[in-house]
Design an enzyme around this catalytic site. Structure first.
Site, mmCIF file in Angstrom:
data_model
loop_
_atom_site.group_PDB
_atom_site.id
_atom_site.type_symbol
_atom_site.label_atom_id
_atom_site.label_comp_id
_atom_site.label_asym_id
_atom_site.label_seq_id
_atom_site.Cartn_x
_atom_site.Cartn_y
_atom_site.Cartn_z
ATOM 1 N N CYS A 155 -103.204 -27.924 -12.910
ATOM 2 C CA CYS A 155 -104.673 -27.501 -12.759
ATOM 3 C C CYS A 155 -105.486 -28.361 -13.847
ATOM 4 O O CYS A 155 -104.855 -28.917 -14.772
ATOM 5 C CB CYS A 155 -104.999 -25.962 -13.252
ATOM 6 S SG CYS A 155 -106.433 -25.730 -13.353
ATOM 7 N N CYS A 165 -111.424 -27.187 -8.599
ATOM 8 C CA CYS A 165 -110.750 -26.717 -10.131
ATOM 9 C C CYS A 165 -110.895 -27.892 -11.026
ATOM 10 O O CYS A 165 -109.826 -28.557 -11.443
ATOM 11 C CB CYS A 165 -109.184 -26.434 -9.832
ATOM 12 S SG CYS A 165 -108.845 -25.170 -8.661
ATOM 13 N N CYS A 217 -118.273 -19.699 -6.155
ATOM 14 C CA CYS A 217 -117.189 -19.642 -7.121
ATOM 15 C C CYS A 217 -117.529 -19.845 -8.344
ATOM 16 O O CYS A 217 -118.099 -21.227 -8.551
ATOM 17 C CB CYS A 217 -116.071 -20.646 -6.361
ATOM 18 S SG CYS A 217 -114.716 -20.752 -7.676
ATOM 19 N N SER A 253 -102.645 -15.209 -9.810
ATOM 20 C CA SER A 253 -102.238 -16.518 -9.364
ATOM 21 C C SER A 253 -100.703 -16.411 -9.399
ATOM 22 O O SER A 253 -100.218 -16.527 -10.907
ATOM 23 C CB SER A 253 -102.819 -17.648 -10.360
ATOM 24 O OG SER A 253 -104.065 -17.729 -10.131
ATOM 25 N N GLU A 293 -118.908 -26.247 -13.785
ATOM 26 C CA GLU A 293 -119.058 -26.489 -12.455
ATOM 27 C C GLU A 293 -118.933 -25.013 -11.557
ATOM 28 O O GLU A 293 -118.120 -24.417 -12.037
ATOM 29 C CB GLU A 293 -118.122 -27.583 -11.641
ATOM 30 C CG GLU A 293 -116.746 -27.073 -12.296
ATOM 31 C CD GLU A 293 -115.557 -28.269 -11.729
ATOM 32 O OE1 GLU A 293 -116.146 -29.651 -12.112
ATOM 33 O OE2 GLU A 293 -114.761 -28.395 -10.886
ATOM 34 N N CYS A 300 -101.908 -24.290 -17.246
ATOM 35 C CA CYS A 300 -101.319 -24.456 -15.880
ATOM 36 C C CYS A 300 -100.936 -25.855 -15.489
ATOM 37 O O CYS A 300 -101.960 -26.491 -15.645
ATOM 38 C CB CYS A 300 -101.983 -23.661 -14.677
ATOM 39 S SG CYS A 300 -102.151 -21.880 -15.064
ATOM 40 N N CYS A 325 -110.377 -24.381 -20.534
ATOM 41 C CA CYS A 325 -109.251 -23.220 -20.371
ATOM 42 C C CYS A 325 -108.169 -23.650 -21.366
ATOM 43 O O CYS A 325 -107.961 -24.544 -21.357
ATOM 44 C CB CYS A 325 -108.720 -23.143 -18.801
ATOM 45 S SG CYS A 325 -107.916 -21.899 -18.472
HETATM 46 N N1 SAH Z 1 -107.507 -18.601 -14.385
HETATM 47 C C1 SAH Z 1 -107.696 -18.084 -13.030
HETATM 48 C C2 SAH Z 1 -108.827 -18.456 -12.277
HETATM 49 C C3 SAH Z 1 -108.972 -20.068 -11.985
HETATM 50 S S1 SAH Z 1 -108.305 -21.124 -11.030
HETATM 51 C C4 SAH Z 1 -106.257 -18.025 -12.384
HETATM 52 O O1 SAH Z 1 -105.593 -18.634 -12.926
HETATM 53 O O2 SAH Z 1 -106.143 -17.387 -11.263
HETATM 54 C C5 SAH Z 1 -108.437 -20.693 -9.630
HETATM 55 C C6 SAH Z 1 -106.904 -20.761 -8.642
HETATM 56 O O3 SAH Z 1 -106.864 -22.438 -8.332
HETATM 57 C C7 SAH Z 1 -105.681 -20.250 -9.325
HETATM 58 O O4 SAH Z 1 -104.887 -19.691 -8.436
HETATM 59 C C8 SAH Z 1 -104.989 -21.659 -9.815
HETATM 60 O O5 SAH Z 1 -103.921 -21.342 -10.261
HETATM 61 C C9 SAH Z 1 -105.500 -22.462 -8.829
HETATM 62 N N2 SAH Z 1 -105.459 -24.085 -8.900
HETATM 63 C C10 SAH Z 1 -105.712 -24.610 -9.962
HETATM 64 N N3 SAH Z 1 -105.386 -26.017 -9.734
HETATM 65 C C11 SAH Z 1 -104.895 -25.991 -8.531
HETATM 66 C C12 SAH Z 1 -104.680 -27.223 -7.848
HETATM 67 N N4 SAH Z 1 -104.729 -28.318 -8.495
HETATM 68 N N5 SAH Z 1 -104.044 -26.833 -6.616
HETATM 69 C C13 SAH Z 1 -104.065 -25.642 -5.997
HETATM 70 N N6 SAH Z 1 -104.583 -24.601 -6.716
HETATM 71 C C14 SAH Z 1 -104.810 -24.771 -7.915
#
Ligand code: SAH
Length: 348
Positions: free
Chosen positions: A122, A336, A108, A217, A95, A119, A115
């Site tokens: 996510c 995300c 984006c 992040s 996406e 996290c 992945c």
């Molecule tokens: N892997 C990279 C980029 C992808 S995620 C990273 O970790 O930075 C892009 C951003 O969205 C990251 O800061 C991630 O932690 C955040 N993110 C992911 N899921 C989220 C959610 N449910 N709510 C808020 N931020 C989220």
């Protein structure tokens, strides 16, 4: 990618030039082809009208012109944000999101299928990693969206599904082609790469001295809390990660962005704000607060509005530049991995 076929859309101009020479073609064909792929964004070899028929034939046999297929798109009625689901040549889906701002259009993109960073909050990581994207597959997300809306894309953020620094070589090649004056020529300053904090790769990226923005992040102010939210913190300690950001600034002169997803009752106290300010003190940076987007699979919640404001004020009082991210596309699963997850779950 089709087996054994050359992914020429992933080649930089020097590489493509070498390839043309290797197959007995004139060097200038490389530039023509490159412009077809990256400037005019042709969707098939047959569109390349100034390339001789014999060469087109040869390219069709030996090479693949990677083009993504739009599977679905959702347009937000609130703010015009568009979410796209694209099929890759091998059938995997990813996406991408288009966001409209006063200063222009921003895309984006995803950097991987799935992945493996894990996290906790996510949705992109719930089913693990399938594979990294080729440079062509990262580029074509931008090309297809630009063509779909018929407007110029001025900014690209690598903040979709995947960890870009876990797909490092492809990311670098993607950045080279994306910002090349013979291609779409997006300014390096218009590109942001977001990482969960893979320290050695952050340093390697810093050494390239690109003018892109690095976003880290962070999501917590202490090592203990960060480990609970982000398994990658088991490998790289929080101070080590912030140190790598200082190094990035030292090498590139680019202000670093810290992303901090605010989770109610988890990382949103006054104490957190003060500790965060101390952690990043003296670094030319900017904190982007993102009220966590709750996902079905976990019970994380957004803090109250008041708590968010309070957190922001506390940081500011401690000398930190901070913005709260505006929520875009909240009506279309725009964050995300949520759309992809829904699509895949429906297919099961
Ligand atoms: N892997 C990279 C980029 C992808 S995620 C990273 O970790 O930075 C892009 C951003 O969205 C990251 O800061 C991630 O932690 C955040 N993110 C992911 N899921 C989220 C959610 N449910 N709510 C808020 N931020 C989220």
């Amino acid at each position: 990618m089709q087996q054994n076929k050359v992914d020429i859309k992933s080649m930089s101009l020097p590489e493509l030039t070498a390839y043309m020479e290797a197959i007995g073609e004139k060097r200038f064909r490389a530039k023509q082809l490159y412009e077809w792929m990256h400037k005019k964004q042709a969707a098939s070899f047959d569109d390349m009208t100034n390339i001789p028929k014999v060469l087109i034939q040869k390219l069709k046999e030996d090479c693949e012109l990677v083009c993504l297929k739009q599977e679905a798109a959702q347009v937000s009625a609130i703010d015009g944000t568009r979410k796209y689901l694209f099929a890759l040549p091998d059938g995997n889906v990813i996406e991408s999101v288009l966001m409209r701002y006063k200063h222009g259009c921003s895309v984006c993109i995803s950097s991987q299928v799935g992945c493996r960073m894990g996290c906790r909050f996510c949705a992109s990581t719930l089913d693990g990693l399938v594979r990294g994207l080729a440079p062509s597959e990262m580029l074509d997300q931008i090309y297809r969206i630009g063509q779909d809306i018929g407007e110029r894309i001025s900014n690209v953020v690598v903040m979709g599904t995947g960890e870009p620094l876990d797909n490092f070589d492809n990311l670098l090649r993607f950045l080279t082609i994306l910002t090349d004056e013979n291609g779409l020529h997006i300014s390096q300053r218009g590109v942001t790469v977001s990482t969960c904090g893979i320290v050695p790769k952050m340093r390697e990226l810093a050494d390239k001295k690109l003018q892109i923005t690095l976003a880290l992040s962070l999501h917590a102010s202490s090592q203990e809390r960060r480990r609970e939210l982000m398994p990658v913190a088991n490998r790289y300690e929080i101070h080590e990660v912030v140190e790598a950001c200082r190094y990035y600034f030292a090498q590139t002169g680019r202000r670093v962005t810290f992303e901090y997803s605010l989770v109610g009752g988890v990382n949103d106290t006054d104490e957190d704000a003060v500790r965060l300010a101390e952690l990043i003190a003296g670094l030319n940076c900017h904190v982007n607060l993102i009220p966590v987007n709750p996902i079905r699979e976990r019970d994380y919640v957004q803090p109250e509005r008041r708590a968010i404001l309070n957190f922001k004020n506390k940081l500011e009082k401690n000398g930190i530049n901070v913005t709260t991210r505006r929520t875009l596309g909240s009506d279309i699963d725009a964050s995300c991995g949520q759309l992809r997850k829904k699509f895949m779950d429906n297919q099961k």
